[in-house]
Scaffold this motif. Structure first.
Motif, PDB file in Angstrom:
ATOM      1  N   TYR A  38     -47.504 126.124  34.355  1.00 19.62           N
ATOM      2  CA  TYR A  38     -46.316 126.781  34.903  1.00 19.62           C
ATOM      3  C   TYR A  38     -45.898 127.958  34.019  1.00 19.62           C
ATOM      4  O   TYR A  38     -45.532 129.030  34.515  1.00 19.62           O
ATOM      5  CB  TYR A  38     -45.158 125.797  35.018  1.00 19.62           C
ATOM      6  CG  TYR A  38     -45.041 125.146  36.368  1.00 19.62           C
ATOM      7  CD1 TYR A  38     -44.522 125.847  37.452  1.00 19.62           C
ATOM      8  CD2 TYR A  38     -45.444 123.830  36.569  1.00 19.62           C
ATOM      9  CE1 TYR A  38     -44.423 125.261  38.697  1.00 19.62           C
ATOM     10  CE2 TYR A  38     -45.348 123.234  37.811  1.00 19.62           C
ATOM     11  CZ  TYR A  38     -44.827 123.944  38.883  1.00 19.62           C
ATOM     12  OH  TYR A  38     -44.727 123.365  40.116  1.00 19.62           O
ATOM     13  N   LYS A  85     -38.717 131.319  38.504  1.00 18.22           N
ATOM     14  CA  LYS A  85     -38.991 130.014  39.127  1.00 18.22           C
ATOM     15  C   LYS A  85     -40.081 129.258  38.375  1.00 18.22           C
ATOM     16  O   LYS A  85     -39.989 128.044  38.177  1.00 18.22           O
ATOM     17  CB  LYS A  85     -39.408 130.218  40.591  1.00 18.22           C
ATOM     18  CG  LYS A  85     -38.278 130.599  41.522  1.00 18.22           C
ATOM     19  CD  LYS A  85     -38.777 130.918  42.917  1.00 18.22           C
ATOM     20  CE  LYS A  85     -39.536 129.769  43.549  1.00 18.22           C
ATOM     21  NZ  LYS A  85     -39.977 130.088  44.932  1.00 18.22           N
ATOM     22  N   TYR A  86     -41.111 129.964  37.951  1.00 15.00           N
ATOM     23  CA  TYR A  86     -42.205 129.297  37.230  1.00 15.00           C
ATOM     24  C   TYR A  86     -41.754 128.826  35.843  1.00 15.00           C
ATOM     25  O   TYR A  86     -42.122 127.720  35.421  1.00 15.00           O
ATOM     26  CB  TYR A  86     -43.408 130.226  37.117  1.00 15.00           C
ATOM     27  CG  TYR A  86     -44.130 130.446  38.423  1.00 15.00           C
ATOM     28  CD1 TYR A  86     -44.644 129.367  39.150  1.00 15.00           C
ATOM     29  CD2 TYR A  86     -44.298 131.728  38.951  1.00 15.00           C
ATOM     30  CE1 TYR A  86     -45.308 129.555  40.346  1.00 15.00           C
ATOM     31  CE2 TYR A  86     -44.960 131.930  40.151  1.00 15.00           C
ATOM     32  CZ  TYR A  86     -45.461 130.849  40.843  1.00 15.00           C
ATOM     33  OH  TYR A  86     -46.111 131.034  42.044  1.00 15.00           O
ATOM     34  N   ASP A 129     -38.794 127.990  35.081  1.00 14.75           N
ATOM     35  CA  ASP A 129     -37.941 126.836  35.374  1.00 14.75           C
ATOM     36  C   ASP A 129     -38.804 125.594  35.590  1.00 14.75           C
ATOM     37  O   ASP A 129     -38.486 124.499  35.114  1.00 14.75           O
ATOM     38  CB  ASP A 129     -37.094 127.124  36.613  1.00 14.75           C
ATOM     39  CG  ASP A 129     -36.065 126.032  36.891  1.00 14.75           C
ATOM     40  OD1 ASP A 129     -35.565 125.422  35.924  1.00 14.75           O
ATOM     41  OD2 ASP A 129     -35.761 125.779  38.066  1.00 14.75           O
ATOM     42  N   GLY A 130     -39.915 125.767  36.310  1.00 19.80           N
ATOM     43  CA  GLY A 130     -40.833 124.645  36.513  1.00 19.80           C
ATOM     44  C   GLY A 130     -41.407 124.139  35.208  1.00 19.80           C
ATOM     45  O   GLY A 130     -41.494 122.935  34.971  1.00 19.80           O
ATOM     46  N   SER A 137     -38.805 122.131  33.292  1.00 23.13           N
ATOM     47  CA  SER A 137     -38.339 120.899  33.940  1.00 23.13           C
ATOM     48  C   SER A 137     -39.382 119.785  33.922  1.00 23.13           C
ATOM     49  O   SER A 137     -39.048 118.614  34.077  1.00 23.13           O
ATOM     50  CB  SER A 137     -37.917 121.190  35.392  1.00 23.13           C
ATOM     51  OG  SER A 137     -39.021 121.610  36.170  1.00 23.13           O
ATOM     52  N   SER A 151     -35.706 119.318  44.891  1.00 22.85           N
ATOM     53  CA  SER A 151     -36.661 119.063  43.806  1.00 22.85           C
ATOM     54  C   SER A 151     -37.657 120.210  43.728  1.00 22.85           C
ATOM     55  O   SER A 151     -37.892 120.927  44.703  1.00 22.85           O
ATOM     56  CB  SER A 151     -37.420 117.751  44.022  1.00 22.85           C
ATOM     57  OG  SER A 151     -38.445 117.911  44.979  1.00 22.85           O
ATOM     58  N   ARG A 152     -38.264 120.348  42.566  1.00 20.05           N
ATOM     59  CA  ARG A 152     -39.257 121.403  42.365  1.00 20.05           C
ATOM     60  C   ARG A 152     -40.463 121.214  43.274  1.00 20.05           C
ATOM     61  O   ARG A 152     -40.930 122.156  43.917  1.00 20.05           O
ATOM     62  CB  ARG A 152     -39.698 121.396  40.893  1.00 20.05           C
ATOM     63  CG  ARG A 152     -40.840 122.335  40.578  1.00 20.05           C
ATOM     64  CD  ARG A 152     -41.191 122.270  39.100  1.00 20.05           C
ATOM     65  NE  ARG A 152     -41.452 120.915  38.656  1.00 20.05           N
ATOM     66  CZ  ARG A 152     -42.617 120.286  38.874  1.00 20.05           C
ATOM     67  NH1 ARG A 152     -43.592 120.885  39.504  1.00 20.05           N
ATOM     68  NH2 ARG A 152     -42.789 119.048  38.433  1.00 20.05           N
ATOM     69  N   ASP A 163     -39.627 121.944  46.892  1.00 23.55           N
ATOM     70  CA  ASP A 163     -39.513 123.385  47.133  1.00 23.55           C
ATOM     71  C   ASP A 163     -40.887 124.042  47.240  1.00 23.55           C
ATOM     72  O   ASP A 163     -41.077 124.984  48.019  1.00 23.55           O
ATOM     73  CB  ASP A 163     -38.708 124.050  46.018  1.00 23.55           C
ATOM     74  CG  ASP A 163     -37.218 123.757  46.117  1.00 23.55           C
ATOM     75  OD1 ASP A 163     -36.803 123.186  47.147  1.00 23.55           O
ATOM     76  OD2 ASP A 163     -36.479 124.074  45.168  1.00 23.55           O
ATOM     77  N   GLU A 164     -41.849 123.535  46.468  1.00 20.09           N
ATOM     78  CA  GLU A 164     -43.212 124.087  46.561  1.00 20.09           C
ATOM     79  C   GLU A 164     -43.818 123.786  47.930  1.00 20.09           C
ATOM     80  O   GLU A 164     -44.461 124.646  48.539  1.00 20.09           O
ATOM     81  CB  GLU A 164     -44.085 123.503  45.461  1.00 20.09           C
ATOM     82  CG  GLU A 164     -43.742 124.034  44.073  1.00 20.09           C
ATOM     83  CD  GLU A 164     -44.504 123.312  42.980  1.00 20.09           C
ATOM     84  OE1 GLU A 164     -45.405 122.524  43.327  1.00 20.09           O
ATOM     85  OE2 GLU A 164     -44.194 123.528  41.800  1.00 20.09           O
TER      86      GLU A 164
END
Length: 600
Positions: A132, A161-162, A164-165, A168, A393-394, A397-398
């Motif tokens: 990520y 966003k990445y 953040d991934g 997390s 959730s991540r 969302d993906e």
């Protein structure tokens, strides 16, 4: 002098081996750099000790970065060959150096980025987080190729966003949190709001302190230090107030210094090529728009100061940048539009940016009243709160992003109003599926059927409908058992509004499903329900097949349970309005994870 080889190395004690790597595996141990490359390759491929394999992999890459070798093919080949089931930290090193070599050597190899991107879904958190992080760094670098300010900010948002991934997936990923905050800062810079910028800078200051604290025995990445200095410099420039300047020459010299602290190349080794891309990108999309907006009144003074100090080459060069930025074709409206577009994008993230650009451009003269009217219309048409389409959730969302991207690719001219409501329904189904995947045997009453070998289609229907009624923000638009939907058929759940009608068909199977038997056995009915309505529908299959004979096979990643189908219709009219069905598998007849362990 004979070269050290792997066979000799394998006879060393662990302390002797460690001492060799503590010295960086010096070239003096080898007659040629080729011998050193072969030695390091052999350790990576043959050694049972993952620590020395990781160290050897790093040294192979660093030979390229620091000029010990110009033959990069061995390093790239050995690093690429690291398998997905290897040691976590070896794979993490693979990700880092494969990315840096691809960038350093300008390989532009999409296969390398795809290798890294695929590892975002690795089962080990350390590997997933690392992937990520470097996909995020790739997105940050991609902003360098932006063809407009808006495109630049879109790519910064993608990088955010990445990062953040990455932060997390595992704890204490301070480097990812740090770059996440940097992206946040970049996104608020155009507003020139001192309170927002100061808040972000304060957050970054805390993280850089934590970052230093976590590196007691080594230094913080020079790239991160440079990005810190660069972003702070940008903030100082943007927060300056040219209208209150008293000493124009001193103020311009200060901005000149800050400008070059951003774009001057000071890093060496593995990060220099990255800085060469990020620096000019930040300058073009953050500083130059500020110069154009705020320094226009000083254009005559800038030209005069330039003539008075021709020996000051740095200031003369900087003056030419200012003059070019200020006198560049176009007017201030472009900058105002960027601010407006960014705010619309933030408030309505599900609306395509091309739609926003078109609607904003049609507001007469960019007047405040017209912009307010447009915002109000968007609030009504696009279900204003973006939370309506978030999955919570991540991973969800993906799944959501991937399906929406496919749908918009298949039906590029689909009504945005209808698509907005479809996204809400899709997010509800994804959230339900995620809860079903993680549900305990003692969970809420309407999920207990997941552990029942005799569960029925009706159990799924009642459970899903109850969930929609209790948790969906559009619960009143879901109807149960609706007749006469198509050809006299009855659909299990129907989403209906003034704008769109979306059927959700449910089935249960006792036979393990596959891509082919879903299409052959179920999709024709589900797709038929679409044709009198709005091209899109959903199909949910409860897999109640026995899992007892396959206890050694873990359940697939939840992303694999979602797909988009289209079957050729009966009439061959060219399919001007093709119908698509999003299919979802929900594993039922669950087996507790502890039952899958076979140890004695």
């Amino acid at each position: 002098m004979p070269s050290l080889n792997y066979e000799q190395f394998s006879t060393y004690t662990e302390i002797e081996k460690l001492a060799l790597f503590d010295q960086g595996v010096p070239l003096t141990c080898f007659s040629t750099e080729k011998c050193k490359r072969i030695f390091l390759r052999d350790i990576v491929e043959k050694s049972p000790n993952d620590f020395f394999r990781k160290k050897s992999l790093e040294r192979l890459a660093l030979m390229i970065f620091f000029g010990e070798s110009s033959n990069y093919s061995t390093a790239v080949s050995v690093i690429s060959d690291i398998e997905e089931n290897d040691d976590d930290f070896v794979i993490s090193s693979k990700i880092k150096y494969l990315f840096l070599l691809n960038d350093k050597l300008n390989l532009n190899d999409s296969n390398i980025i795809n290798q890294i991107d695929k590892l975002r879904f690795h089962t080990k958190g350390e590997v997933s987080s690392q992937a990520y992080y470097y996909v995020g760094l790739s997105a940050l670098l991609d902003a360098n190729s932006s063809d407009s300010e808006l495109d630049f900010f879109e790519k910064i948002g993608c990088a955010k966003k990445y990062f953040d991934g990455a932060s997390s997936v595992i704890e204490n990923r301070i480097d990812a949190e740090y770059l996440l905050e940097v992206c946040e800062l970049i996104l608020v810079i155009p507003s020139a709001n001192k309170a927002d910028i100061d808040k972000q800078v304060s957050s970054i200051n805390k993280l850089i302190f934590d970052r230093r604290s976590s590196y007691i025995h080594s230094s913080v990445s020079s790239l991160e230090i440079w990005i810190y200095k660069a972003t702070v410099s940008m903030c100082e420039v943007v927060l300056s107030n040219p209208s209150e300047w008293l000493d124009i020459k001193a103020e311009l010299n200060n901005i000149c210094y800050l400008h070059y602290s951003l774009v001057d190349i000071e890093l060496n080794g593995m990060y220099s090529s990255i800085q060469e891309k990020i620096g000019p990108s930040f300058s073009d999309n953050l500083l130059k728009p500020f110069y154009k907006k705020s320094l226009k009144q000083y254009i005559a003074a800038i030209k005069r100061l330039c003539r008075e100090s021709p020996e000051n080459k740095k200031f003369v060069n900087f003056s030419s940048i200012l003059i070019s930025s200020i006198e560049q074709g176009g007017d201030l409206k472009k900058k105002i539009d960027i601010d407006i577009l960014l705010n619309f994008r933030k408030s309505f993230p599900l609306v395509p940016i091309e739609t926003i650009k078109k609607d904003v451009s049609e507001c007469s003269g960019g007047s405040l009243s017209e912009i307010i009217k447009l915002f109000g219309r968007y609030s009504e048409e696009y279900l204003a709160p973006p939370i309506l389409s978030l999955t919570g959730s991540r991973v969800g969302d993906e799944i959501f992003d991937e399906i929406v991207a496919r749908i918009t690719g298949f039906i590029p001219n689909y009504s945005q109003k209808k698509l907005s409501e479809f996204k809400v329904v899709l997010s509800d189904v994804i959230k339900y599926s995620q809860i079903a995947a993680s549900q305990k045997k003692s969970g809420k009453d309407f999920f207990k059927y997941l552990f029942d070998a005799n569960a029925s289609e009706d159990d799924l229907q009642q459970s899903m409908f109850a969930y929609f009624q209790m948790n969906s923000c559009v619960s009143s638009k879901y109807k149960l058992e609706v007749d006469e939907v198509a050809d006299g058929g009855r659909v299990d759940i129907l989403y209906s509004s003034d704008s769109v009608v979306l059927p959700i068909e449910l089935k249960k199977t006792d036979v393990k499903p596959s891509i082919d038997n879903i299409a052959d056995s179920y999709l024709s009915q589900a797709q038929t329900y679409c044709y009198p309505n709005d091209q899109l529908g959903l199909f949910v299959l409860l897999d109640n097949s026995s899992k007892g004979s396959k206890l050694n096979n873990p359940i697939n990643d939840i992303r694999e349970f979602f797909d988009v189908y289209h079957m050729e219709p009966y009439y061959d009219f060219g399919e001007k309005a093709p119908n698509y069905v999003v299919s979802v598998i929900i594993p039922g007849n669950k087996v507790l994870p502890s039952k899958r362990s076979t140890y004695k």
